[in-house]
Design a protein around this motif. Structure first.
Motif: not given
Length: 176
Positions: A65-66, A68-70, A72, A74
């Protein structure tokens, strides 16, 4: 040849064509039945083979999750008990597409797949990341991280190390 003979041949041809088409339909349905059922995407870690301990699954979920947040990109980790006789490459491709990993238009998803009973694994990479996470990278991650850990029964450790290396390769390619 008489009209009766022609009609007889025509009747046989129609019957044979129908039988061939019916046989092909049965074969296609049979092949579809052989394809293993795809699991439902329930999160960033889908452990249907139950090989990841709870603490590692939680840590992996947060790490993914971290990541993907930093950016894009996945990454999803999936384990299945078996491929049901299907080869891992087409199965991984079907699962990747079924789950629609990565962002639309960027095709920047990665699937890390393990089939426990078949003793096989694959890293499926979206077209948008193929230049960054090459087949060579994927092979090295499987051979150096996953396979040695899996041989001694450390599935959680092997998957964690593989995820770390996938993230590192992708971050390095993006200049992070």
């Amino acid at each position: 040849m008489t009209a009766r003979t022609i009609n007889s041949w025509h009747g046989r041809l129609v019957t044979m064509t129908g039988a061939v088409l019916l046989g092909l339909a049965v074969l296609l349905v049979g092949l579809a039945a052989l394809a293993a059922e795809l699991p439902v995407l329930t999160g960033r870690v889908v452990d249907n083979a139950d090989i990841i301990d709870a603490a590692t699954e939680e840590a992996l979920t947060q790490k993914l999750a971290d990541f993907e947040t930093k950016g894009s990109d996945q990454i999803v980790v999936a384990t299945v008990p078996s491929l049901g006789g299907e080869e891992i490459e087409p199965y991984a491709n079907r699962l990747f597409n079924f789950w629609q990993l990565g962002q639309a238009g960027k095709n920047n998803g990665v699937l890390l797949l393990v089939a426990r009973n078949d003793r096989t694994m694959r890293i499926e990479v979206g077209y948008g990341l193929e230049g960054a996470l090459t087949n060579s990278h994927a092979t090295r991650i499987i051979e150096n991280d996953m396979a040695p850990a899996f041989r001694v029964g450390d599935f959680s450790g092997g998957l964690s190390k593989a995820v770390d290396d996938i993230i590192k390769v992708l971050e390095d390619s993006h200049g992070a």
